[in-house]
Design a protein around this motif. Structure first.
Motif, PDB file in Angstrom:
ATOM      1  N   ALA A  48       0.818  -1.222   0.000  1.00  0.00           N
ATOM      2  CA  ALA A  48       0.000   0.000   0.000  1.00  0.00           C
ATOM      3  C   ALA A  48       0.852   1.274   0.000  1.00  0.00           C
ATOM      4  O   ALA A  48       0.534   2.204  -0.753  1.00  0.00           O
ATOM      5  CB  ALA A  48      -0.980  -0.022   1.161  1.00  0.00           C
ATOM      6  N   PRO A  49       1.914   1.367   0.803  1.00  0.00           N
ATOM      7  CA  PRO A  49       2.728   2.591   0.714  1.00  0.00           C
ATOM      8  C   PRO A  49       3.378   2.782  -0.659  1.00  0.00           C
ATOM      9  O   PRO A  49       3.468   3.912  -1.154  1.00  0.00           O
ATOM     10  CB  PRO A  49       3.787   2.406   1.800  1.00  0.00           C
ATOM     11  N   CYS A  50       3.797   1.694  -1.280  1.00  0.00           N
ATOM     12  CA  CYS A  50       4.378   1.797  -2.631  1.00  0.00           C
ATOM     13  C   CYS A  50       3.320   2.261  -3.629  1.00  0.00           C
ATOM     14  O   CYS A  50       3.598   3.100  -4.493  1.00  0.00           O
ATOM     15  CB  CYS A  50       4.945   0.457  -3.064  1.00  0.00           C
ATOM     16  N   ALA A  51       2.107   1.732  -3.495  1.00  0.00           N
ATOM     17  CA  ALA A  51       1.019   2.149  -4.380  1.00  0.00           C
ATOM     18  C   ALA A  51       0.682   3.619  -4.169  1.00  0.00           C
ATOM     19  O   ALA A  51       0.393   4.340  -5.129  1.00  0.00           O
ATOM     20  CB  ALA A  51      -0.213   1.280  -4.145  1.00  0.00           C
ATOM     21  N   ALA A  52       0.732   4.077  -2.921  1.00  0.00           N
ATOM     22  CA  ALA A  52       0.440   5.482  -2.635  1.00  0.00           C
ATOM     23  C   ALA A  52       1.481   6.390  -3.284  1.00  0.00           C
ATOM     24  O   ALA A  52       1.131   7.443  -3.841  1.00  0.00           O
ATOM     25  CB  ALA A  52       0.386   5.715  -1.126  1.00  0.00           C
ATOM     26  N   ILE A  53       2.724   6.001  -3.247  1.00  0.00           N
ATOM     27  CA  ILE A  53       3.780   6.813  -3.861  1.00  0.00           C
ATOM     28  C   ILE A  53       3.603   6.853  -5.380  1.00  0.00           C
ATOM     29  O   ILE A  53       3.724   7.923  -6.001  1.00  0.00           O
ATOM     30  CB  ILE A  53       5.168   6.270  -3.474  1.00  0.00           C
ATOM     31  N   VAL A  54       3.300   5.723  -5.991  1.00  0.00           N
ATOM     32  CA  VAL A  54       3.097   5.676  -7.440  1.00  0.00           C
ATOM     33  C   VAL A  54       1.887   6.518  -7.838  1.00  0.00           C
ATOM     34  O   VAL A  54       1.924   7.266  -8.825  1.00  0.00           O
ATOM     35  CB  VAL A  54       2.939   4.212  -7.914  1.00  0.00           C
ATOM     36  N   GLN A  90      -6.814  10.389  -8.042  1.00  0.00           N
ATOM     37  CA  GLN A  90      -6.992  10.873  -6.673  1.00  0.00           C
ATOM     38  C   GLN A  90      -7.955   9.982  -5.909  1.00  0.00           C
ATOM     39  O   GLN A  90      -7.746   9.702  -4.732  1.00  0.00           O
ATOM     40  CB  GLN A  90      -7.500  12.312  -6.668  1.00  0.00           C
ATOM     41  N   PHE A  91      -9.015   9.518  -6.570  1.00  0.00           N
ATOM     42  CA  PHE A  91      -9.944   8.589  -5.921  1.00  0.00           C
ATOM     43  C   PHE A  91      -9.229   7.296  -5.528  1.00  0.00           C
ATOM     44  O   PHE A  91      -9.416   6.789  -4.416  1.00  0.00           O
ATOM     45  CB  PHE A  91     -11.127   8.288  -6.844  1.00  0.00           C
ATOM     46  N   ALA A  92      -8.409   6.776  -6.417  1.00  0.00           N
ATOM     47  CA  ALA A  92      -7.661   5.556  -6.106  1.00  0.00           C
ATOM     48  C   ALA A  92      -6.707   5.790  -4.940  1.00  0.00           C
ATOM     49  O   ALA A  92      -6.545   4.934  -4.065  1.00  0.00           O
ATOM     50  CB  ALA A  92      -6.899   5.074  -7.333  1.00  0.00           C
ATOM     51  N   LEU A  93      -6.080   6.969  -4.890  1.00  0.00           N
ATOM     52  CA  LEU A  93      -5.180   7.290  -3.789  1.00  0.00           C
ATOM     53  C   LEU A  93      -5.932   7.370  -2.470  1.00  0.00           C
ATOM     54  O   LEU A  93      -5.441   6.877  -1.449  1.00  0.00           O
ATOM     55  CB  LEU A  93      -4.443   8.598  -4.065  1.00  0.00           C
ATOM     56  N   VAL A  94      -7.112   7.958  -2.476  1.00  0.00           N
ATOM     57  CA  VAL A  94      -7.922   8.008  -1.247  1.00  0.00           C
ATOM     58  C   VAL A  94      -8.280   6.598  -0.802  1.00  0.00           C
ATOM     59  O   VAL A  94      -8.234   6.287   0.404  1.00  0.00           O
ATOM     60  CB  VAL A  94      -9.180   8.881  -1.459  1.00  0.00           C
ATOM     61  N   CYS A  95      -8.597   5.723  -1.741  1.00  0.00           N
ATOM     62  CA  CYS A  95      -8.900   4.324  -1.385  1.00  0.00           C
ATOM     63  C   CYS A  95      -7.685   3.636  -0.773  1.00  0.00           C
ATOM     64  O   CYS A  95      -7.806   2.904   0.215  1.00  0.00           O
ATOM     65  CB  CYS A  95      -9.376   3.558  -2.613  1.00  0.00           C
ATOM     66  N   VAL A  96      -6.504   3.874  -1.321  1.00  0.00           N
ATOM     67  CA  VAL A  96      -5.283   3.269  -0.773  1.00  0.00           C
ATOM     68  C   VAL A  96      -4.993   3.826   0.617  1.00  0.00           C
ATOM     69  O   VAL A  96      -4.628   3.075   1.526  1.00  0.00           O
ATOM     70  CB  VAL A  96      -4.094   3.501  -1.743  1.00  0.00           C
ATOM     71  N   ILE A  97      -5.172   5.121   0.793  1.00  0.00           N
ATOM     72  CA  ILE A  97      -4.937   5.716   2.111  1.00  0.00           C
ATOM     73  C   ILE A  97      -5.911   5.151   3.136  1.00  0.00           C
ATOM     74  O   ILE A  97      -5.539   4.860   4.278  1.00  0.00           O
ATOM     75  CB  ILE A  97      -5.017   7.247   2.034  1.00  0.00           C
ATOM     76  N   MET A  98      -7.176   4.964   2.754  1.00  0.00           N
ATOM     77  CA  MET A  98      -8.149   4.370   3.664  1.00  0.00           C
ATOM     78  C   MET A  98      -7.766   2.927   4.000  1.00  0.00           C
ATOM     79  O   MET A  98      -7.953   2.477   5.143  1.00  0.00           O
ATOM     80  CB  MET A  98      -9.560   4.446   3.075  1.00  0.00           C
ATOM     81  N   ALA A  99      -7.235   2.197   3.026  1.00  0.00           N
ATOM     82  CA  ALA A  99      -6.788   0.828   3.293  1.00  0.00           C
ATOM     83  C   ALA A  99      -5.609   0.831   4.267  1.00  0.00           C
ATOM     84  O   ALA A  99      -5.540  -0.002   5.169  1.00  0.00           O
ATOM     85  CB  ALA A  99      -6.399   0.135   1.987  1.00  0.00           C
ATOM     86  N   ILE A 100      -4.693   1.763   4.091  1.00  0.00           N
ATOM     87  CA  ILE A 100      -3.556   1.874   5.026  1.00  0.00           C
ATOM     88  C   ILE A 100      -4.044   2.175   6.419  1.00  0.00           C
ATOM     89  O   ILE A 100      -3.589   1.584   7.409  1.00  0.00           O
ATOM     90  CB  ILE A 100      -2.554   2.941   4.536  1.00  0.00           C
TER      91      ILE A 100
END
Length: 105
Positions: A48-54, A90-100
């Motif tokens: 998840a952190p790698c996905a957030a950076i990408v 941005q929506f995908a990033l919010v989803c990843v942040i919520m998963a983290i």
């Protein structure tokens, strides 16, 4: 002038990506293989952190491409397409942040 800027920016991004892959590949491979041997929450915690950076990089790239397209006076449809891509990212990033956040609690 804009071609020089575009090629220069592309070269810098490629150089940083190459450096990151060269120096961080072994650590990423070790973390990935250790995470895949465990539960799905470990996989999410690892990637998840790698996905957030990408995704942050994709948001920045979409924003810069859309702004460059708008300033250069090209097609408004392309500029709108870049901006829509940025909103989806941005929506995908919010989803990843919520998963983290959900796995860290």
């Amino acid at each position: 002038m804009r071609y020089v800027l575009a090629f220069g920016l592309t070269g810098v991004i490629a150089a940083f990506a190459g450096i990151a892959i060269y120096f961080g590949f072994d650590a990423l491979y070790a973390r990935a293989s250790a995470a895949l041997a465990h539960s799905p929450s470990e996989v999410l915690r690892t990637f998840a952190p790698c996905a957030a950076i990408v995704l942050c990089g994709a948001i920045g790239a979409g924003l810069l491409l859309g702004l460059w397209n708008m300033v250069s006076g090209r097609s408004e449809d392309e500029s709108q397409g870049f901006m829509r891509l940025r909103v989806v990212t941005q929506f995908a990033l919010v989803c990843v942040i919520m998963a983290i956040l959900s796995i860290s609690v």
